[in-house]
Scaffold this active site. Structure first.
Site, PDB file in Angstrom:
ATOM      1  N   GLY A   1     -19.335   7.820  -0.980  1.00 28.27           N
ATOM      2  CA  GLY A   1     -18.206   8.092  -2.007  1.00 28.27           C
ATOM      3  C   GLY A   1     -18.280   7.280  -3.017  1.00 28.27           C
ATOM      4  O   GLY A   1     -19.554   6.505  -3.492  1.00 28.27           O
TER       5      GLY A   1
ATOM      6  N   LYS B   1       0.927  -1.119   0.021  1.00 25.92           N
ATOM      7  CA  LYS B   1       0.062  -0.006  -0.008  1.00 25.92           C
ATOM      8  C   LYS B   1       0.888   1.354   0.271  1.00 25.92           C
ATOM      9  O   LYS B   1       1.817   1.177   0.440  1.00 25.92           O
ATOM     10  CB  LYS B   1      -1.036  -0.142   1.257  1.00 25.92           C
ATOM     11  CG  LYS B   1      -2.026   0.739   1.070  1.00 25.92           C
ATOM     12  CD  LYS B   1      -3.172  -0.011   0.629  1.00 25.92           C
ATOM     13  CE  LYS B   1      -4.341   0.967   0.389  1.00 25.92           C
ATOM     14  NZ  LYS B   1      -5.648   0.262   0.142  1.00 25.92           N
TER      15      LYS B   1
ATOM     16  N   TYR C   1     -21.981   5.092  -2.442  1.00 28.04           N
ATOM     17  CA  TYR C   1     -23.066   5.460  -3.411  1.00 28.04           C
ATOM     18  C   TYR C   1     -23.652   4.214  -4.212  1.00 28.04           C
ATOM     19  O   TYR C   1     -24.620   4.048  -4.435  1.00 28.04           O
ATOM     20  CB  TYR C   1     -22.796   6.738  -4.221  1.00 28.04           C
ATOM     21  CG  TYR C   1     -23.954   7.412  -4.547  1.00 28.04           C
ATOM     22  CD1 TYR C   1     -24.271   8.459  -3.568  1.00 28.04           C
ATOM     23  CD2 TYR C   1     -24.600   7.282  -5.547  1.00 28.04           C
ATOM     24  CE1 TYR C   1     -25.521   9.178  -4.017  1.00 28.04           C
ATOM     25  CE2 TYR C   1     -25.732   7.897  -6.048  1.00 28.04           C
ATOM     26  CZ  TYR C   1     -26.380   8.939  -5.088  1.00 28.04           C
ATOM     27  OH  TYR C   1     -27.253   9.412  -5.377  1.00 28.04           O
TER      28      TYR C   1
ATOM     29  N   GLY D   1     -20.613   7.091   4.756  1.00 26.31           N
ATOM     30  CA  GLY D   1     -19.910   7.550   3.483  1.00 26.31           C
ATOM     31  C   GLY D   1     -20.552   7.217   2.143  1.00 26.31           C
ATOM     32  O   GLY D   1     -20.570   5.948   1.765  1.00 26.31           O
TER      33      GLY D   1
ATOM     34  N   VAL E   1     -17.575   3.896  -3.534  1.00 25.82           N
ATOM     35  CA  VAL E   1     -18.381   2.432  -3.086  1.00 25.82           C
ATOM     36  C   VAL E   1     -19.540   2.790  -2.399  1.00 25.82           C
ATOM     37  O   VAL E   1     -20.526   2.137  -2.680  1.00 25.82           O
ATOM     38  CB  VAL E   1     -17.261   1.845  -2.230  1.00 25.82           C
ATOM     39  CG1 VAL E   1     -18.058   0.570  -1.633  1.00 25.82           C
ATOM     40  CG2 VAL E   1     -15.919   1.559  -2.610  1.00 25.82           C
TER      41      VAL E   1
HETATM   42  P1  NAD Z   1     -14.312   7.891  -1.242  1.00 24.33           P
HETATM   43  O1  NAD Z   1     -13.157   8.784  -1.003  1.00 24.33           O
HETATM   44  O2  NAD Z   1     -14.688   7.961  -2.729  1.00 24.33           O
HETATM   45  O3  NAD Z   1     -15.647   8.053  -0.387  1.00 24.33           O
HETATM   46  C1  NAD Z   1     -15.286   8.186   1.077  1.00 24.33           C
HETATM   47  C2  NAD Z   1     -16.586   8.974   1.443  1.00 24.33           C
HETATM   48  O4  NAD Z   1     -16.581   9.017   2.903  1.00 24.33           O
HETATM   49  C3  NAD Z   1     -16.359  10.388   0.871  1.00 24.33           C
HETATM   50  O5  NAD Z   1     -17.830  10.763   0.263  1.00 24.33           O
HETATM   51  C4  NAD Z   1     -16.341  11.182   2.008  1.00 24.33           C
HETATM   52  O6  NAD Z   1     -17.021  12.603   2.032  1.00 24.33           O
HETATM   53  C5  NAD Z   1     -16.837  10.430   3.191  1.00 24.33           C
HETATM   54  N1  NAD Z   1     -16.708  10.702   4.312  1.00 24.33           N
HETATM   55  C6  NAD Z   1     -15.418  10.881   5.052  1.00 24.33           C
HETATM   56  N2  NAD Z   1     -15.536  11.157   6.392  1.00 24.33           N
HETATM   57  C7  NAD Z   1     -16.671  10.789   6.833  1.00 24.33           C
HETATM   58  C8  NAD Z   1     -17.236  10.807   8.098  1.00 24.33           C
HETATM   59  N3  NAD Z   1     -16.762  11.088   9.175  1.00 24.33           N
HETATM   60  N4  NAD Z   1     -18.753  10.510   7.856  1.00 24.33           N
HETATM   61  C9  NAD Z   1     -19.412  10.156   6.769  1.00 24.33           C
HETATM   62  N5  NAD Z   1     -18.858  10.420   5.596  1.00 24.33           N
HETATM   63  C10 NAD Z   1     -17.412  10.386   5.491  1.00 24.33           C
HETATM   64  O7  NAD Z   1     -13.603   6.315  -0.953  1.00 24.33           O
HETATM   65  P2  NAD Z   1     -14.238   4.954  -1.446  1.00 24.33           P
HETATM   66  O8  NAD Z   1     -13.441   4.430  -2.738  1.00 24.33           O
HETATM   67  O9  NAD Z   1     -15.727   4.925  -1.594  1.00 24.33           O
HETATM   68  O10 NAD Z   1     -14.068   4.147  -0.182  1.00 24.33           O
HETATM   69  C11 NAD Z   1     -14.540   4.085   0.895  1.00 24.33           C
HETATM   70  C12 NAD Z   1     -13.873   3.148   1.933  1.00 24.33           C
HETATM   71  O11 NAD Z   1     -13.674   1.651   1.355  1.00 24.33           O
HETATM   72  C13 NAD Z   1     -12.465   3.466   2.432  1.00 24.33           C
HETATM   73  O12 NAD Z   1     -11.969   3.043   3.715  1.00 24.33           O
HETATM   74  C14 NAD Z   1     -11.745   2.552   1.324  1.00 24.33           C
HETATM   75  O13 NAD Z   1     -10.317   2.295   1.862  1.00 24.33           O
HETATM   76  C15 NAD Z   1     -12.444   1.176   1.140  1.00 24.33           C
HETATM   77  N6  NAD Z   1     -12.264   0.631   0.032  1.00 24.33           N
HETATM   78  C16 NAD Z   1     -12.513   0.857  -1.114  1.00 24.33           C
HETATM   79  C17 NAD Z   1     -12.363   0.256  -2.221  1.00 24.33           C
HETATM   80  C18 NAD Z   1     -12.525   0.680  -3.506  1.00 24.33           C
HETATM   81  O14 NAD Z   1     -12.809  -0.123  -4.429  1.00 24.33           O
HETATM   82  N7  NAD Z   1     -12.796   2.129  -3.961  1.00 24.33           N
HETATM   83  C19 NAD Z   1     -11.953  -0.955  -1.982  1.00 24.33           C
HETATM   84  C20 NAD Z   1     -11.700  -1.764  -0.747  1.00 24.33           C
HETATM   85  C21 NAD Z   1     -11.899  -0.643   0.388  1.00 24.33           C
END
Ligand code: NAD
Length: 347
Positions: free
Chosen positions: A181, A78, A185, A179, A183
């Protein structure tokens, strides 16, 4: 670093600095026993270098476990890039990062994580071939792993609901999503299409309003969402949210979401278990994205074979749930044990 509480015999930790672009990054390769250390790159404002190091160490170990449990021929790595107002993410910084990744000669393979987009990875790919999550490949239409992660989480939630509540349907069950974001949504789309009632929160108000309109979701606050009364709580923001303070206040019997490192400490898995909460280990349920990126990188997969691999996530979770039921041990401990066993066998 060897005394750092999150150090776990990592094979290599690289501190990368590029004065011209302001890049300050840490690349942690936890294990290459099963293959090159694969895992995304996080762009974040950290309070300290130590906080960034802790994140890189923990996330890279999580990737070793995740890739092993997903059955991928990949190790765990990572990267974190430390942003601050004087060092914003720029194309020059992404290029410098790409050159560092290239210098590791394939020991680490990068991709998107929090704060990184497909467009960012395209810039990184200008400097290194050790990158995945790219558009226009044979198996991914747009390179974005988030919908694949969301699909795995959705299937995992269904497995948890079947195991804990003995229900085959999500219809009329309440799911609290923290959250919205990439994932979160996408997960809401799948849950809403299945008739689940949604409670949502995000620090970005516009996106919660959009979810309220699109999914008839009830909007909660970032402070309250973890403690909403819900059948399932799906954390999809950041990690370390379950600890001795938050766990007693939970009003759910299932925790199943995408966020990495949801447990603040290893003991918090036992706390969730003692509180009667079925916890879907984060790195098992959220493997859809790395299955997609990993297969894209490794080659030889099709969209259909990737989809089939993601559909194996619920069975893996059900095995862990069943072992927990049979032994009375926390799911988090059992998953860690299974992952460590797989790494030991590979070594
Ligand atoms: P992202 O940055 O697109 O979305 C994160 C969302 O969380 C954002 O909309 C942000 O505004 C919101 N957020 C931040 N702090 C917050 C809080 N205190 N309360 C409520 N909302 C809050 O990230 P993502 O890609 O959707 O990933 C989300 C999580 O899943 C992360 O922990 C990431 O490591 C994990 N993850 C993502 C993937 C992937 O494919 N994107 C894969 C495995 C794990």
């Amino acid at each position: 670093m060897y005394d750092h509480p999150s150090f776990d015999k990592h094979e290599r930790v690289v501190f990368a600095h590029d004065a011209a672009s302001g890049l300050r990054a840490i690349v942690a390769v936890h294990s290459t026993a099963r293959g090159p250390g694969a895992g995304g790159c996080r762009f974040w404002h950290y309070d300290s270098t130590n906080a960034a190091l802790a994140d890189a160490l923990r996330l890279s170990r999580g990737m070793s476990y995740k890739n092993a449990m997903a059955g991928l021929p990949l190790g765990g790595g990572k990267a974190v890039v430390m942003l601050d107002p004087e060092r914003p993410k720029t194309p020059a910084m992404l290029e410098a990062f790409g050159r560092y990744v290239e210098s590791l000669q394939g020991e680490y393979i990068t991709a998107e994580d929090v704060g990184a987009s497909v467009a960012d990875m395209e810039i990184v790919a200008g400097q290194t071939r050790y990158v995945s999550g790219l558009p226009r490949t044979a198996v991914s239409s747009d390179g974005n792993p988030s919908p694949k992660t969301a699909l795995g989480v959705y299937l995992g939630i269904k497995a948890a609901v079947k195991f804990k509540l003995n229900k085959d349907q999500l219809r009329d069950l309440t799911v609290a999503v923290q959250g919205l974001g990439g994932v979160g949504y996408e997960l809401c789309k799948l849950l809403a299409a299945d008739g689940a009632k949604l409670r949502v929160a995000d620090v970005r108000e516009a996106v919660t309003q959009k979810a309220a309109a699109q999914f008839d979701a009830v909007v909660s606050t970032p402070d309250q969402i973890l403690f909403e009364r819900a059948d399932v709580l799906a954390p999809c923001a950041l990690g370390a949210i379950f600890d001795a303070t938050s766990i007693p206040k939970l009003q759910t019997s299932i925790v199943a979401g995408a966020a990495n490192n949801q447990l603040a400490t290893a003991q918090d898995g036992a706390r969730l278990h003692a509180a009667g909460v079925l916890y879907a280990p984060d790195y098992v349920i959220n493997a859809g994205g790395i299955i997609s990126c990993g297969r894209e990188y490794l080659g030889g997969a099709t969209a259909a074979s990737i989809d089939a691999e993601i559909h194996r996530i619920p069975a893996r979770l059900t095995e862990i749930f069943a072992r927990s039921g049979a032994t009375g041990r926390p799911t988090s401990e059992l998953a860690d044990e299974m992952a460590r066993q797989l790494l030991a066998e590979a070594r």
